[in-house]
Design an enzyme around this catalytic site. Structure first.
Site, PDB file in Angstrom:
ATOM      1  N   THR A  82     -18.952   0.458 -20.190  1.00 29.70           N
ATOM      2  CA  THR A  82     -18.264  -0.136 -19.779  1.00 29.70           C
ATOM      3  C   THR A  82     -19.691  -0.535 -18.212  1.00 29.70           C
ATOM      4  O   THR A  82     -20.728   0.047 -18.022  1.00 29.70           O
ATOM      5  CB  THR A  82     -17.328   0.880 -18.303  1.00 29.70           C
ATOM      6  OG1 THR A  82     -16.655   1.203 -20.373  1.00 29.70           O
ATOM      7  CG2 THR A  82     -17.055   0.185 -17.852  1.00 29.70           C
TER       8      THR A  82
ATOM      9  N   GLY B 180     -18.601   5.097 -17.074  1.00 30.36           N
ATOM     10  CA  GLY B 180     -18.524   6.635 -17.352  1.00 30.36           C
ATOM     11  C   GLY B 180     -17.579   6.924 -18.492  1.00 30.36           C
ATOM     12  O   GLY B 180     -17.519   8.141 -18.312  1.00 30.36           O
TER      13      GLY B 180
ATOM     14  N   GLU C 238     -12.275  -0.820 -27.812  1.00 30.10           N
ATOM     15  CA  GLU C 238     -11.160   0.043 -26.886  1.00 30.10           C
ATOM     16  C   GLU C 238      -9.681   0.716 -27.224  1.00 30.10           C
ATOM     17  O   GLU C 238      -9.646   2.083 -26.805  1.00 30.10           O
ATOM     18  CB  GLU C 238     -10.463  -1.329 -26.125  1.00 30.10           C
ATOM     19  CG  GLU C 238     -10.019  -0.816 -24.874  1.00 30.10           C
ATOM     20  CD  GLU C 238     -11.337  -0.678 -23.859  1.00 30.10           C
ATOM     21  OE1 GLU C 238     -11.770   0.945 -23.346  1.00 30.10           O
ATOM     22  OE2 GLU C 238     -12.067  -2.075 -24.114  1.00 30.10           O
TER      23      GLU C 238
HETATM   24  O1  DON Z   1     -10.859   2.227 -19.966  1.00 32.65           O
HETATM   25  C1  DON Z   1     -11.918   3.099 -20.629  1.00 32.65           C
HETATM   26  O2  DON Z   1     -11.311   4.210 -19.528  1.00 32.65           O
HETATM   27  C2  DON Z   1     -13.391   3.001 -21.492  1.00 32.65           C
HETATM   28  N1  DON Z   1     -12.602   2.421 -21.984  1.00 32.65           N
HETATM   29  C3  DON Z   1     -14.119   3.273 -20.549  1.00 32.65           C
HETATM   30  C4  DON Z   1     -15.238   3.165 -21.268  1.00 32.65           C
HETATM   31  C5  DON Z   1     -16.524   3.499 -20.477  1.00 32.65           C
HETATM   32  O3  DON Z   1     -16.460   3.373 -19.455  1.00 32.65           O
HETATM   33  C6  DON Z   1     -17.625   3.986 -20.988  1.00 32.65           C
HETATM   34  N2  DON Z   1     -19.209   3.546 -20.639  1.00 32.65           N
HETATM   35  N3  DON Z   1     -19.910   4.297 -20.205  1.00 32.65           N
END
Ligand code: DON
Length: 573
Positions: A386, A478, A425
């Site tokens: 992210t 994260g 997602e």
């Molecule tokens: O929305 C969420 O909580 C996750 N899809 C976020 C993914 C994420 O932060 C990956 N990064 N390192």
């Protein structure tokens, strides 16, 4: 539904099954991004600042502010630039959340992906009812309906001041003329291709990204054409017409789920941000379908309840880590039970952040003993890629924006003909009650898959206000660790009065109830603290997480920083 023992077993198996994927996907960004450039161009009098995950987005956001755009204009332009220059997380094929404070009014643009109309609760289970490994993570079935373009359009319509075309054009230029690839990005792409090949995933990632070589110019012509349609037609340039046709034809050909109807019916939503009083501040943060806002409010309030009558804890001492891990156990038990898309499930937000509830919830926390994981239940009786960026303009308006395609490079599938990566997602839903996703998060009915439902997120773009002025803008990538990065950054800023640079670079840690008694931590925590916690019974896991970009506005001074481990850039001007 409380999580049962069988579910725990299932969950540990799935965590093990996913661990290697999670390792390569979630840590990828962190491996490939060492030592960011923190550049402070000039003094701070003008009090505008950007804190961005790469130099292209930082420079464009600064240009937009300098030509009179506001923080939202700069954020929109940065989002589109990142779709070109930060393919591991920047996107038009994913989603995110944008927290806005403008003209002393708040807004929260929810552009989270949602499940396609033909998605259903058990879509990732095999005939025995077991979760099919990787299906919600890599490949065509992993994607929710993208929300980014609709989100940026809504933000522009509600808050923008510059013409839309001027905000999308910098991204068009970078895609069409190409940009110089950072060696860390090139390394990351190379490793991602090798891992996909090792596991024989049949995805087209390599066809599109193998040409991105260190220090060479990388062009993305299909993506440039897609961005031009978005530039010229606004949100319709993505959800209708040629782009929508390319996406849905590609989905049909590959047996994916996203149709023209899914695209046409997608809506970004403007929601009321969560707001809570904490000390002399107002916390402004992310409401459901983010779990993060509720979580950080619970964490910060319980921290105060538990430390109220004692001396301030030493930063990153064993007592500090233990206390915050204990709070985390309770926060994540509530997350698993109650949180989901508020348009589908009733989320008891007010009860979960009520002082009385949190006082009761804090009562079982002991200073010198770890609570038994299996005994931590949801508390209400009645009922890793992210990216994040922060912007503040010279008028004091601010944007905190976190955006994602989930794991590094999302589903690893590029829409052929449109040139952008699709998200993975769908893995943020609970594929089966009690079975962990790649971030080790479990859930039940509240976060089960339903058509058009938004999957629960940990993304937590947040701000802290004092007397109506923004004093801190924060956020991080994260997965579930985002929540820890965000609340720890608030404590670093306001409990320990750190500079922006220290806020983002001091070692952090994370505990989320499951895996049992595991604290994940950054390098730099005192080894004596590690041993003390191990003696208490914790398993200490040294694995970095997050990539913070924050802006601090305190005592008449603007300060901004990007985490040194990343490839970010902050500018104060
Ligand atoms: O929305 C969420 O909580 C996750 N899809 C976020 C993914 C994420 O932060 C990956 N990064 N390192």
């Amino acid at each position: 539904m409380p999580i049962g023992t069988t579910a725990y077993k299932f969950m540990s198996q799935v965590i093990l099954a996913f661990i290697s994927l999670c390792f390569f996907a979630c840590t990828e960004q962190l491996e490939q991004t060492q030592k960011a450039a923190r550049i402070t161009d000039t003094a701070t009098e003008m009090q505008a600042a950007v804190a961005m995950p790469d130099s292209y987005s930082a420079d464009v956001a600064k240009e937009i502010l300098q030509k009179g755009g506001n923080a939202v204009d700069a954020a929109i332009a940065a989002q589109f630039v990142l779709a070109v220059t930060l393919p591991e997380a920047g996107n038009i094929g994913g989603g995110g959340f944008m927290l806005v404070y403008k003209d002393k009014k708040t807004d929260f643009i929810d552009y989270r992906e949602q499940a396609p109309l033909s998605a259903h609760r058990d879509m990732y289970l095999d005939e025995n009812g077991d979760v099919i490994p990787y299906q919600s993570v890599i490949g065509i079935l992993a994607s929710g309906v993208p929300g980014t373009v609709a989100g940026m359009w809504l933000a522009h319509e509600k808050h923008g001041s510059l013409p839309w075309k001027e905000l999308v054009q910098p991204a068009v230029n970078l895609a069409e003329q190409g940009f110089k690839v950072h060696p860390k990005l090139a390394g990351s792409i190379e490793r991602h291709i090798a891992r996909l090949e090792k596991r024989s995933f049949e995805v087209n990632f390599k066809d599109y990204f193998a040409a991105a070589k260190a220090n060479e110019v990388f062009q993305q012509l299909e993506l440039a054409d897609t961005l031009k349609r978005i530039r010229d037609q606004g949100r319709d340039g993505f959800y209708k017409g040629q782009t929508a046709k390319i996406i849905s034809d590609f989905m049909r050909q590959e047996n994916g789920l996203v149709t023209e109807k899914d695209l046409l019916s997608y809506e970004a939503k403007s929601r009321t941000p969560l707001s809570a009083k904490w000390r002399e501040y107002q916390l402004l943060t992310s409401p459901p379908p983010s779990s993060g806002g509720i979580a950080i409010i619970q964490w910060l309030k319980m921290y105060d309840i538990l430390t109220r009558d004692q001396q301030k804890l030493t930063h990153n001492s064993a007592a500090y880590l233990h206390l915050l891990a204990e709070i985390g156990k309770r926060v994540f038990a509530d997350r698993a039970e109650y949180l989901g898309d508020p348009d589908f499930v009733e989320v008891p937000v007010a009860s979960l952040i009520a002082d009385k509830y949190l006082t009761m919830r804090s009562q079982t926390i002991l200073k010198d003993k770890i609570s038994v994981t299996e005994l931590i239940k949801p508390g209400l009786k009645e009922s890793e890629e992210t990216t994040h960026f922060s912007v503040m303009d010279k008028w004091g308006n601010a944007v905190s924006n976190t955006t994602t395609i989930n794991l590094g490079y999302g589903s690893s599938v590029v829409v052929e003909g449109a040139g952008f990566l699709l998200n993975d997602e769908m893995d943020d839903f609970s594929a089966k009650p009690g079975v962990a996703n790649v971030f080790g998060a479990v859930g039940g009915q509240a976060n089960e898959i339903q058509p058009k439902k938004r999957m629960l997120s940990s993304m937590t773009p947040s701000m802290v206000l004092k007397d109506g002025e923004v004093v801190f803008v924060t956020g991080s990538p994260g997965g579930t660790t985002i929540i820890s990065s965000v609340y720890l950054s608030i404590l670093n800023a306001l409990e320990f009065s750190m500079s922006a640079e220290n806020i983002v670079n001091k070692p952090r840690f994370h505990h989320q109830l499951l895996p049992k008694d595991v604290i994940r931590y950054h390098d730099g925590i005192d080894p004596a603290v590690i041993s003390e916690l191990e003696q208490m019974g914790y398993t200490m896991s040294n694995r970095r997480f997050g990539d913070m970009h924050v802006i601090l506005n305190k005592d008449g001074k603007v300060d901004a920083a990007s985490e040194a481990n990343g490839r970010g850039k902050s500018i104060i001007f």
